[in-house]
Scaffold this motif. Structure first.
Motif, PDB file in Angstrom:
ATOM      1  N   MET A  30       0.826  -1.206   0.000  1.00  0.00           N
ATOM      2  CA  MET A  30       0.000   0.000   0.000  1.00  0.00           C
ATOM      3  C   MET A  30       0.865   1.263   0.000  1.00  0.00           C
ATOM      4  O   MET A  30       0.518   2.261  -0.631  1.00  0.00           O
ATOM      5  CB  MET A  30      -0.931   0.005   1.208  1.00  0.00           C
ATOM      6  CG  MET A  30      -2.036  -1.038   1.159  1.00  0.00           C
ATOM      7  SD  MET A  30      -3.038  -0.959  -0.355  1.00  0.00           S
ATOM      8  CE  MET A  30      -3.646   0.723  -0.272  1.00  0.00           C
TER       9      MET A  30
ATOM     10  N   GLU B 189       3.536   1.754  -1.497  1.00  0.00           N
ATOM     11  CA  GLU B 189       4.017   2.001  -2.857  1.00  0.00           C
ATOM     12  C   GLU B 189       3.038   2.847  -3.667  1.00  0.00           C
ATOM     13  O   GLU B 189       3.404   3.391  -4.718  1.00  0.00           O
ATOM     14  CB  GLU B 189       4.250   0.678  -3.581  1.00  0.00           C
ATOM     15  CG  GLU B 189       5.399  -0.144  -3.011  1.00  0.00           C
ATOM     16  CD  GLU B 189       5.504  -1.493  -3.698  1.00  0.00           C
ATOM     17  OE1 GLU B 189       4.952  -1.645  -4.798  1.00  0.00           O
ATOM     18  OE2 GLU B 189       6.144  -2.400  -3.130  1.00  0.00           O
ATOM     19  N   GLN B 190       1.801   2.957  -3.190  1.00  0.00           N
ATOM     20  CA  GLN B 190       0.797   3.718  -3.927  1.00  0.00           C
ATOM     21  C   GLN B 190       0.872   5.225  -3.659  1.00  0.00           C
ATOM     22  O   GLN B 190       0.210   6.008  -4.337  1.00  0.00           O
ATOM     23  CB  GLN B 190      -0.616   3.218  -3.557  1.00  0.00           C
ATOM     24  CG  GLN B 190      -0.824   1.730  -3.748  1.00  0.00           C
ATOM     25  CD  GLN B 190      -0.537   1.274  -5.162  1.00  0.00           C
ATOM     26  OE1 GLN B 190      -0.898   1.954  -6.130  1.00  0.00           O
ATOM     27  NE2 GLN B 190       0.107   0.132  -5.288  1.00  0.00           N
TER      28      GLN B 190
ATOM     29  N   GLY C 282       1.636   7.555  -6.697  1.00  0.00           N
ATOM     30  CA  GLY C 282       0.532   7.550  -7.656  1.00  0.00           C
ATOM     31  C   GLY C 282      -0.655   8.357  -7.166  1.00  0.00           C
ATOM     32  O   GLY C 282      -1.304   9.075  -7.939  1.00  0.00           O
ATOM     33  N   ILE C 283      -0.956   8.245  -5.880  1.00  0.00           N
ATOM     34  CA  ILE C 283      -2.070   9.017  -5.303  1.00  0.00           C
ATOM     35  C   ILE C 283      -1.760  10.507  -5.369  1.00  0.00           C
ATOM     36  O   ILE C 283      -2.628  11.328  -5.707  1.00  0.00           O
ATOM     37  CB  ILE C 283      -2.329   8.581  -3.850  1.00  0.00           C
ATOM     38  CG1 ILE C 283      -2.768   7.115  -3.806  1.00  0.00           C
ATOM     39  CG2 ILE C 283      -3.389   9.470  -3.208  1.00  0.00           C
ATOM     40  CD1 ILE C 283      -2.869   6.548  -2.409  1.00  0.00           C
TER      41      ILE C 283
ATOM     42  N   SER D 206      -2.868   8.121   3.698  1.00  0.00           N
ATOM     43  CA  SER D 206      -2.590   6.739   3.298  1.00  0.00           C
ATOM     44  C   SER D 206      -2.148   5.912   4.499  1.00  0.00           C
ATOM     45  O   SER D 206      -2.534   4.748   4.649  1.00  0.00           O
ATOM     46  CB  SER D 206      -1.521   6.708   2.206  1.00  0.00           C
ATOM     47  OG  SER D 206      -1.951   7.404   1.053  1.00  0.00           O
TER      48      SER D 206
ATOM     49  N   SER E 290      -1.242  -9.056  -2.647  1.00  0.00           N
ATOM     50  CA  SER E 290      -0.007  -8.279  -2.690  1.00  0.00           C
ATOM     51  C   SER E 290       1.183  -9.226  -2.814  1.00  0.00           C
ATOM     52  O   SER E 290       1.181 -10.312  -2.228  1.00  0.00           O
ATOM     53  CB  SER E 290       0.143  -7.423  -1.421  1.00  0.00           C
ATOM     54  OG  SER E 290       1.255  -6.551  -1.527  1.00  0.00           O
TER      55      SER E 290
ATOM     56  N   THR F 238     -10.423  -2.259  -6.744  1.00  0.00           N
ATOM     57  CA  THR F 238      -9.090  -1.692  -6.839  1.00  0.00           C
ATOM     58  C   THR F 238      -9.221  -0.219  -7.193  1.00  0.00           C
ATOM     59  O   THR F 238     -10.271   0.224  -7.665  1.00  0.00           O
ATOM     60  CB  THR F 238      -8.237  -2.445  -7.883  1.00  0.00           C
ATOM     61  OG1 THR F 238      -6.876  -2.032  -7.782  1.00  0.00           O
ATOM     62  CG2 THR F 238      -8.748  -2.193  -9.299  1.00  0.00           C
ATOM     63  N   SER F 239      -8.176   0.545  -6.984  1.00  0.00           N
ATOM     64  CA  SER F 239      -8.282   1.999  -7.155  1.00  0.00           C
ATOM     65  C   SER F 239      -7.762   2.474  -8.506  1.00  0.00           C
ATOM     66  O   SER F 239      -7.072   1.748  -9.225  1.00  0.00           O
ATOM     67  CB  SER F 239      -7.514   2.721  -6.039  1.00  0.00           C
ATOM     68  OG  SER F 239      -6.119   2.620  -6.262  1.00  0.00           O
TER      69      SER F 239
ATOM     70  N   VAL G 198      -5.430   4.420  -9.189  1.00  0.00           N
ATOM     71  CA  VAL G 198      -3.980   4.564  -9.306  1.00  0.00           C
ATOM     72  C   VAL G 198      -3.261   3.217  -9.381  1.00  0.00           C
ATOM     73  O   VAL G 198      -2.050   3.172  -9.630  1.00  0.00           O
ATOM     74  CB  VAL G 198      -3.396   5.382  -8.133  1.00  0.00           C
ATOM     75  CG1 VAL G 198      -4.040   6.756  -8.078  1.00  0.00           C
ATOM     76  CG2 VAL G 198      -3.553   4.652  -6.812  1.00  0.00           C
ATOM     77  N   GLN G 199      -3.976   2.113  -9.195  1.00  0.00           N
ATOM     78  CA  GLN G 199      -3.346   0.791  -9.216  1.00  0.00           C
ATOM     79  C   GLN G 199      -3.390   0.210 -10.629  1.00  0.00           C
ATOM     80  O   GLN G 199      -4.081  -0.765 -10.914  1.00  0.00           O
ATOM     81  CB  GLN G 199      -4.019  -0.124  -8.188  1.00  0.00           C
ATOM     82  CG  GLN G 199      -3.768   0.334  -6.761  1.00  0.00           C
ATOM     83  CD  GLN G 199      -4.532  -0.475  -5.739  1.00  0.00           C
ATOM     84  OE1 GLN G 199      -5.756  -0.357  -5.626  1.00  0.00           O
ATOM     85  NE2 GLN G 199      -3.832  -1.302  -4.986  1.00  0.00           N
TER      86      GLN G 199
END
Length: 221
Positions: free
Chosen positions: A25, A27-28, A31-32, A82, A140, A174-175, A177-178
């Motif tokens: 998580m 790692e996101q 991107g967010i 986050s 994951s 899933t979001s 950004v993923q």
């Protein structure tokens, strides 16, 4: 072919399973942050702040520095939100994995093991939103073990479990950004069925979209 095996979660996997989730998580975050910067209101605010400072300051350096500090503050805000999500998840279903997934009917939690190290996780439980379907959760894989087919194998493990337990389909969320996760799910047969904006104040501000995917078991028999 990577040397790995998928097995059910055991008590000794507790700390590493939670760490794999938290690391994945984290790692996101970039991107967010970039997603937030792409929003029209965000760009408008940055432009207005820069113009106001340029007009009110005799120095060109000061507005640039102030804008840099504003971006840094925004990034820290994203990281804070986050981190709160990760903390909430660790204190929810991942607080007692045995109770949530292994002691509950129709649920399970698996780990992927390579060279005696746990390198991936996935979980499944009956969907609360769509009766008769199984929800895939907590997928994951450690960064160094990606691209070896482990994530696909974990997805197949869930679909096999769904088939054996009489579920009509597997669903997941899933979001926006993923990106890699979206590609993975589509490659293994999931179809995007709907999307919605995350129903929180930060989610609405950032227009943070959640995608819902579905894998029909009947269609694969």
């Amino acid at each position: 072919m990577a040397d790995y095996r998928i097995r059910k979660y055991e008590d000794d996997d507790y700390e590493v399973a939670r760490d794999i989730f938290a690391s994945g998580m984290s790692e996101q975050f970039p991107g967010i942050f970039m997603h937030a910067l792409k929003q029209p209101w965000s760009q408008l605010v940055l432009v207005c702040v820069l113009c106001a400072l340029l007009l009110s300051s005799k120095s060109f350096l000061f507005p640039i520095l102030a804008l840099t500090l504003l971006l840094a503050a925004g990034r820290q805000g994203i990281i804070y939100m986050s981190d709160k999500y990760i903390e909430q998840s660790l204190n929810a279903d991942l607080l007692d994995i045995n109770k949530t997934y292994l002691e509950s009917k129709g649920s399970c939690f698996w780990v992927a093991e390579s060279n005696d190290n746990v390198v991936g996780t996935v979980a499944a439980m009956p969907s609360k939103e769509e009766p008769g379907t199984l929800e895939l959760k907590r997928l994951s894989v450690r960064e160094n073990y990606r691209g070896l087919g482990i994530a696909k194998a974990l997805c197949r493990t869930v679909s096999d479990f769904a088939r054996l337990n009489g579920y009509q389909a597997v669903v997941l969320r899933t979001s926006v950004v993923q990106y890699e996760a979206q590609k993975l799910y589509e490659r293994v047969g999931y179809k995007k069925t709907s999307e919605y904006v995350w129903e929180t104040i930060p989610g609405k501000i950032m227009n943070f979209t959640i995608f819902v995917y579905r894998y029909d078991i009947a269609a694969t028999n």
